[in-house]
Design a protein around this motif. Structure first.
Motif, PDB file in Angstrom:
ATOM      1  N   THR A 575       0.826  -1.217   0.000  1.00 34.02           N
ATOM      2  CA  THR A 575       0.000   0.000   0.000  1.00 34.02           C
ATOM      3  C   THR A 575       0.851   1.255   0.000  1.00 34.02           C
ATOM      4  OG1 THR A 575      -1.763  -1.171   1.192  1.00 34.02           O
ATOM      5  CG2 THR A 575      -1.820   1.230   1.226  1.00 34.02           C
ATOM      6  N   VAL A 576       1.855   1.290   0.858  1.00 33.31           N
ATOM      7  CA  VAL A 576       2.735   2.469   0.908  1.00 33.31           C
ATOM      8  C   VAL A 576       3.454   2.643  -0.432  1.00 33.31           C
ATOM      9  CG1 VAL A 576       4.747   3.514   2.016  1.00 33.31           C
ATOM     10  CG2 VAL A 576       3.050   2.302   3.403  1.00 33.31           C
ATOM     11  N   ALA A 577       3.974   1.550  -0.968  1.00 39.01           N
ATOM     12  CA  ALA A 577       4.686   1.624  -2.250  1.00 39.01           C
ATOM     13  C   ALA A 577       3.758   2.081  -3.362  1.00 39.01           C
ATOM     14  CB  ALA A 577       5.285   0.257  -2.588  1.00 39.01           C
ATOM     15  N   ASP A 578       2.519   1.632  -3.335  1.00 38.95           N
ATOM     16  CA  ASP A 578       1.539   1.977  -4.367  1.00 38.95           C
ATOM     17  C   ASP A 578       1.206   3.475  -4.330  1.00 38.95           C
ATOM     18  OD1 ASP A 578      -0.369   1.859  -6.341  1.00 38.95           O
ATOM     19  OD2 ASP A 578      -1.850   0.772  -5.164  1.00 38.95           O
ATOM     20  N   THR A 582       2.046   6.423  -7.289  1.00 43.21           N
ATOM     21  CA  THR A 582       0.897   6.865  -8.086  1.00 43.21           C
ATOM     22  C   THR A 582       1.045   8.313  -8.530  1.00 43.21           C
ATOM     23  OG1 THR A 582      -0.571   5.313  -6.960  1.00 43.21           O
ATOM     24  CG2 THR A 582      -1.608   7.179  -8.074  1.00 43.21           C
ATOM     25  N   ASN A 583       1.459   9.155  -7.596  1.00 41.95           N
ATOM     26  CA  ASN A 583       1.568  10.577  -7.894  1.00 41.95           C
ATOM     27  C   ASN A 583       2.480  11.204  -6.840  1.00 41.95           C
ATOM     28  OD1 ASN A 583       1.031  13.433  -8.083  1.00 41.95           O
ATOM     29  ND2 ASN A 583      -0.864  12.954  -9.155  1.00 41.95           N
ATOM     30  N   PRO A 584       3.519  11.928  -7.251  1.00 42.10           N
ATOM     31  CA  PRO A 584       4.458  12.491  -6.263  1.00 42.10           C
ATOM     32  C   PRO A 584       3.796  13.408  -5.245  1.00 42.10           C
ATOM     33  CG  PRO A 584       5.322  12.737  -8.500  1.00 42.10           C
ATOM     34  CD  PRO A 584       3.903  12.251  -8.633  1.00 42.10           C
ATOM     35  N   THR A 585       2.657  13.988  -5.596  1.00 42.17           N
ATOM     36  CA  THR A 585       2.002  14.926  -4.684  1.00 42.17           C
ATOM     37  C   THR A 585       1.102  14.230  -3.662  1.00 42.17           C
ATOM     38  OG1 THR A 585       0.078  15.244  -6.136  1.00 42.17           O
ATOM     39  CG2 THR A 585       1.990  16.652  -6.528  1.00 42.17           C
ATOM     40  N   LEU A 586       0.882  12.931  -3.817  1.00 38.56           N
ATOM     41  CA  LEU A 586      -0.081  12.245  -2.954  1.00 38.56           C
ATOM     42  C   LEU A 586       0.469  11.939  -1.566  1.00 38.56           C
ATOM     43  CD1 LEU A 586      -1.815   9.632  -5.285  1.00 38.56           C
ATOM     44  CD2 LEU A 586      -2.763  11.746  -4.385  1.00 38.56           C
ATOM     45  N   TRP A 587       1.762  11.621  -1.499  1.00 34.37           N
ATOM     46  CA  TRP A 587       2.300  11.140  -0.229  1.00 34.37           C
ATOM     47  C   TRP A 587       2.683  12.307   0.678  1.00 34.37           C
ATOM     48  CZ3 TRP A 587       2.190   6.661   2.186  1.00 34.37           C
ATOM     49  CH2 TRP A 587       2.979   6.512   3.330  1.00 34.37           C
ATOM     50  N   ASP A 589       3.246  13.137   5.294  1.00 32.05           N
ATOM     51  CA  ASP A 589       3.339  12.527   6.626  1.00 32.05           C
ATOM     52  C   ASP A 589       1.974  12.120   7.153  1.00 32.05           C
ATOM     53  OD1 ASP A 589       6.047  12.865   6.587  1.00 32.05           O
ATOM     54  OD2 ASP A 589       6.055  14.674   7.819  1.00 32.05           O
ATOM     55  N   TRP A 590       0.943  12.868   6.765  1.00 30.58           N
ATOM     56  CA  TRP A 590      -0.409  12.560   7.225  1.00 30.58           C
ATOM     57  C   TRP A 590      -0.823  11.162   6.746  1.00 30.58           C
ATOM     58  CZ3 TRP A 590      -4.246  13.828  10.383  1.00 30.58           C
ATOM     59  CH2 TRP A 590      -5.538  13.383  10.089  1.00 30.58           C
ATOM     60  N   LYS A 591      -0.665  10.898   5.460  1.00 32.78           N
ATOM     61  CA  LYS A 591      -1.037   9.580   4.939  1.00 32.78           C
ATOM     62  C   LYS A 591      -0.174   8.493   5.564  1.00 32.78           C
ATOM     63  CE  LYS A 591      -3.230  10.416   0.472  1.00 32.78           C
ATOM     64  NZ  LYS A 591      -3.254  11.853   0.320  1.00 32.78           N
ATOM     65  N   GLY A 592       1.115   8.803   5.712  1.00 27.20           N
ATOM     66  CA  GLY A 592       2.001   7.821   6.330  1.00 27.20           C
ATOM     67  C   GLY A 592       1.578   7.482   7.740  1.00 27.20           C
ATOM     68  N   SER A 593       1.193   8.495   8.509  1.00 30.08           N
ATOM     69  CA  SER A 593       0.794   8.248   9.896  1.00 30.08           C
ATOM     70  C   SER A 593      -0.529   7.488   9.987  1.00 30.08           C
ATOM     71  CB  SER A 593       0.700   9.566  10.659  1.00 30.08           C
ATOM     72  OG  SER A 593      -0.362  10.359  10.177  1.00 30.08           O
ATOM     73  N   LEU A 594      -1.469   7.793   9.060  1.00 29.52           N
ATOM     74  CA  LEU A 594      -2.741   7.065   9.047  1.00 29.52           C
ATOM     75  C   LEU A 594      -2.514   5.581   8.787  1.00 29.52           C
ATOM     76  CD1 LEU A 594      -5.232   9.346   7.051  1.00 29.52           C
ATOM     77  CD2 LEU A 594      -5.166   8.940   9.517  1.00 29.52           C
ATOM     78  N   LEU A 595      -1.687   5.277   7.794  1.00 32.33           N
ATOM     79  CA  LEU A 595      -1.428   3.879   7.463  1.00 32.33           C
ATOM     80  C   LEU A 595      -0.694   3.164   8.596  1.00 32.33           C
ATOM     81  CD1 LEU A 595      -0.402   4.282   3.717  1.00 32.33           C
ATOM     82  CD2 LEU A 595      -2.437   3.113   4.577  1.00 32.33           C
ATOM     83  N   LYS A 596       0.267   3.859   9.184  1.00 33.60           N
ATOM     84  CA  LYS A 596       1.003   3.250  10.296  1.00 33.60           C
ATOM     85  C   LYS A 596       0.076   2.997  11.479  1.00 33.60           C
ATOM     86  CE  LYS A 596       5.041   3.932  13.270  1.00 33.60           C
ATOM     87  NZ  LYS A 596       6.157   4.853  13.634  1.00 33.60           N
ATOM     88  N   GLY A 742       0.657  20.957   0.157  1.00 31.32           N
ATOM     89  CA  GLY A 742       1.031  19.736   0.874  1.00 31.32           C
ATOM     90  C   GLY A 742       2.116  19.927   1.908  1.00 31.32           C
ATOM     91  N   SER A 743       2.619  21.140   2.066  1.00 36.79           N
ATOM     92  CA  SER A 743       3.696  21.383   3.025  1.00 36.79           C
ATOM     93  C   SER A 743       3.118  21.755   4.393  1.00 36.79           C
ATOM     94  CB  SER A 743       4.603  22.502   2.519  1.00 36.79           C
ATOM     95  OG  SER A 743       3.873  23.725   2.431  1.00 36.79           O
TER      96      SER A 743
END
Length: 878
Positions: A575-578, A582-587, A589-596, A742-743
């Motif tokens: 999921t993280v790799a996907d 997909t798009n450089p602007t998508l990732w 820290d917020w998404k990373g923390s939700l998944l973690k 995104g910053s």
């Protein structure tokens, strides 16, 4: 052909006529293009037209001095490849001792060119200037290599050519190395990929500049810039030459049409023009693919072909120019290394041993010091792809070799890219051929499907490497627990392999993956794992972004779907790799923390077991309260003050906020005086990434609309909203936000400005302006998403769950909030998700009595209001 005005009338009086003439000629070119005239003829026609125009007015304006200077075409104009709005690159050679005689006339000629709208790239130099600059700058000598006399002094032109002869200034080796470095640096500017949403067809990898690089090097080496010289000297086969010329002609046609559509010198295939280009090239919408997707797939496949030919030609030149003593290192009976490049030992190697097509890739991985494959062997690989048939794929040795490639500790990313570039990957996995160059016409997927897939494999590999550990340390740690990494890579290869076929691509891809694993001897457990990962590759991202992952029921349902800790590890990494591919602007820290957080919560539940969790949930809340109380006591807050705050809120609060959140909120509320209401605070960084804005305010209709409108006006991107009401009719509202790009929030001044503006609007709600007048981004204007609304009840009958899918645009949340206010609906939770140009938001709402909405009239009224307002807002910004 359109004729020029006569020379009898002074040029200054004919500016309007000449501009009209140029426009008429462009219109004529458009008509000729539509009638099927070849693009080569059209490019030459425009070059001839400009030649004639410049010659006429050069003679008129320079008068008696016209033959004392030389007017020279350079660059693309020098090659007589002039697109409708291409730059007119000109060089004027003059004798410095005579400059005063015709300086005024030269200035008049330059002014004339600008007046008629040509916008020339004009240089005025002496021959010695040309010589000096050519020695120092590769771009200057490159331009002058293509110089062509338009009119004026032939003697000057001839003298310049003699003096700046490239044979005297740049050795073939030096020129080659500079041009290769120039191309490398240019590719880096485009992320080393031509396969993004709006590619640059001139400067990007595989574009026209790459073909010109070949021409320049050819001219320096053979003395002619004709691509045919590459065939004459056996640098290219006739088939390769035909592919090169065909690709060049296609790009010329695209650029020609693009200039006419844009009415300016545009080289980027922007969304503004892609649909019209598809129509111009005769594509039509099909059952599974839009016309624009089919056209762009043709474009991407063409530039991939050109990239491959560019690589081949440059390597042949490199071998020819190095002229080294042959350093030969045998590998086995099939391969040897010559001067750091691998090659077959015999031209018939692939014919006699077809599996060597995979073995050579494996050898590249095993010999890390090898730079690549020798040009002649690259050609043999391309010519031998027909050998990769069903018999080849059924060959046990071929299967072993492919899996060995997947299992190597080095080079998986580079060699899979190489296999894709040479056509070997699609030959071995036929379904992969369908996704090569396939784009999806949206703003969510930034790359073609094949490039996205290879980026996933790259990301998965990075999780395994110590040098990338600091990028995503949690992923690195989880990867160490993976039993068979190749199963993860296979899931990455197959996860999108059925895109564009119609139907559910995850289901179809699952069947492809299972069949592949069975054919390659994997046991049923491993086969089912890969198939399950492909089938469910979206479930974790959708749960993290669209569900309340603090809700135990959500975690229980998700954990039940996962079933085991091993499946969770594999799915988390995929999921993280996907997302990152997909798009450089998508990732962020917020998404990373939700998944973690989802990973950790699910891991804990799976370790405890999936039995009834009621008692455990109660114990978990008690534990959170205990930890929060300890933290608050340390900060000096007494139990009495803590209880005074906590008794006004329900236990539901502690299942929706972390210990860290509850400490911050409790401290703020306990110290808040009446005159400080409404309380607005901002934490620039939280454990989930991004900033949290905390609001403590009277619970009243319209608050959500005011907050969302204000934050949108301030250029903030809302990631998440949570609202808890107290039994004293107060609301605790938490927004997680990032800047629109995104910053994070950059500094204290910005933080204070956000707090002040938001508080002012909450203090005077009747005076708040809810409209958002920020412009809709250019790209999103080409995607109109139909608004869809759905309602359902949550499992505990506390809320009505509203799901909205609509066009993402400035003010969309404010519009939704205003509809809630008008219908007297309260928001209790919100999950905000943006997928490219699409907003997919989920709201947990109640009626005015804070109960689940059971009145169908309210539901119907809210749905009608949302569709009307969102559609109207979308149309007004289109």
């Amino acid at each position: 052909m359109t004729s020029l005005p006569t020379e009898n009338e002074p040029a200054a009086h004919k500016i309007a006529d000449i501009k009209a003439l140029i426009q008429a000629f462009n219109n004529e070119l458009h008509t000729r293009a539509k009638s099927g005239e070849t693009v080569e003829t059209l490019l030459k026609a425009r070059s001839d037209f400009i030649d004639q125009l410049l010659t006429n007015y050069w003679n008129e304006i320079l008068g008696p001095y016209s033959n004392q200077l030389a007017l020279i075409a350079t660059g693309g104009y020098g090659r007589a490849e002039l697109h409708p709005f291409s730059d007119i690159d000109l060089l004027i050679i003059f004798d410095e001792s005579e400059l005063d005689n015709y300086k005024t006339e030269l200035e008049s000629f330059s002014t004339f060119l600008w007046d008629i709208g040509l916008k020339p790239g004009l240089s005025v130099r002496t021959i010695s200037d040309c010589l000096e600059q050519s020695k120092l700058d590769i771009t200057v000598i490159t331009n002058l290599m293509e110089a062509r006399l338009i009119t004026g002094s032939e003697a000057f032109f001839s003298d310049m050519q003699d003096q700046i002869s490239i044979d005297n200034l740049w050795s073939p080796v030096a020129f080659f190395r500079e041009k290769v470095a120039e191309q490398h640096n240019r590719h880096l500017k485009f992320g080393n990929t031509a396969y993004n949403l709006e590619p640059d067809m001139k400067e990007g990898p595989g574009g026209l500049r790459d073909i010109q690089t070949i021409q320049w090097i050819t001219q320096r080496y053979f003395g002619s810039n004709s691509l045919g010289e590459l065939v004459n000297h056996a640098f290219l086969t006739k088939n390769e030459y035909r592919s090169l010329v065909k690709g060049q002609r296609f790009l010329w046609k695209v650029r020609f049409e693009l200039h006419l559509l844009a009415n300016r010198p545009e080289n980027r295939l922007l969304f503004d023009y892609q649909k019209n280009l598809a129509l111009a090239f005769g594509f039509e919408d099909g059952d599974n693919n839009l016309a624009v997707e089919s056209f762009m797939q043709l474009y991407y496949r063409t530039v991939m072909d050109l990239e491959r030919i560019n690589e081949l030609v440059l390597q042949i030149f490199n071998e020819a120019l190095e002229n080294k003593v042959m350093d030969v290192t045998p590998i086995n009976e099939s391969f040897r290394i010559i001067n750091d490049y691998i090659e077959v030992t015999h031209p018939d190697t692939f014919k006699t041993t077809p599996t060597a097509l995979l073995d050579i890739i494996l050898q590249l991985q095993k010999h890390e010091d090898v730079k690549g494959i020798r040009s002649a062997t690259i050609r043999l690989i391309r010519e031998s792809l027909h050998l990769v048939d069903d018999e080849f794929r059924a060959n046990p040795r071929a299967k072993r070799l492919f899996l060995d490639i997947l299992r190597q500790p080095h080079g998986i990313t580079h060699q899979f890219r190489r296999m894709n570039r040479y056509g070997l990957l699609a030959a071995y996995i036929p379904a992969f051929d369908d996704i090569i160059g396939r784009m999806q016409y949206d703003l969510f997927h930034a790359y073609t499907v094949d490039q996205h897939t290879l980026f996933i494999v790259r990301n998965l590999r990075r999780f395994a490497l110590e040098k990338h550990r600091d990028d995503l340390p949690h992923c690195f740690d989880v990867f160490q627990e993976i039993r068979k990494p190749e199963l993860l890579y296979l899931a990455g290869l197959f996860h999108d392999i059925a895109k564009g076929r119609g139907g559910n691509h995850a289901e179809l891809g699952m069947h492809d993956a299972i069949e592949f694993c069975r054919q390659h001897g994997y046991n049923s457990y491993d086969t089912n794992l890969v198939g399950w990962l492909v089938q469910n590759h979206l479930i974790m991202s959708m749960t993290a972004q669209r569900k309340d992952i603090n809700d135990p029921a959500v975690i229980h349902k998700f954990a039940s779907k996962i079933g085991s800790l091993e499946y969770l590890d594999y799915l988390y990494l995929l999921t993280v790799a996907d997302i990152r591919a997909t798009n450089p602007t998508l990732w962020n820290d917020w998404k990373g923390s939700l998944l973690k957080e989802l990973y950790n919560n699910t891991q804990q539940l799976l370790r405890r077991g999936l039995q009834t969790v009621t008692d455990e949930l109660s114990d978990e809340i008690k534990d959170m309260q205990y930890q929060a109380r300890q933290g608050l006591n340390i900060r000096g807050l007494s139990d009495d003050k803590i209880d005074r705050v906590w008794r006004t809120i329900s236990k539901d609060y502690f299942s929706r906020f972390s210990v860290e959140d509850s400490i911050w909120h409790t401290l703020a509320i306990s110290s808040c005086r009446q005159e400080e209401m409404p309380l607005v605070l901002l934490r620039p960084q939280t454990h989930r990434g991004g900033a949290e804005i905390f609001i403590y305010v009277d619970d009243r209709a319209g608050t959500f609309a005011i907050c969302t409108a204000t934050l949108d006006q301030l250029g903030l991107n809302i990631l998440d909203a949570r609202i808890i009401t107290t039994n004293e009719d107060l609301a605790l509202i938490s927004f997680h936000v990032l800047e629109d790009n995104g910053s994070p929030i950059p500094d204290l001044t910005r933080e204070q400005s956000i707090v002040n503006v938001l508080r002012a609007n909450l203090i005077a709600p009747d005076q708040s302006v809810l409209s958002v007048d920020r412009h809709r981004p250019r790209q999103s204007q080409h995607f109109n998403i139909k608004t869809t609304i759905s309602f359902k009840s949550d499992y505990q009958k506390r809320y009505t769950i509203l799901e909205i899918r609509t066009q993402d645009q400035p003010g969309v949340l404010s519009t939704i909030g205003q509809c809630f206010s008008a219908c007297k609906v309260n928001v209790r939770n919100a999950k905000i998700t943006t997928l490219g140009s699409t907003a997919e938001d989920i709201f947990y709402i109640t009626d005015s009595d804070n109960k689940m909405i059971e009145d169908s009239e309210i539901i119907d009224q809210l749905k009608e209001s949302l569709i009307e307002k969102l559609t109207s807002s979308q149309n007004s910004t289109t």
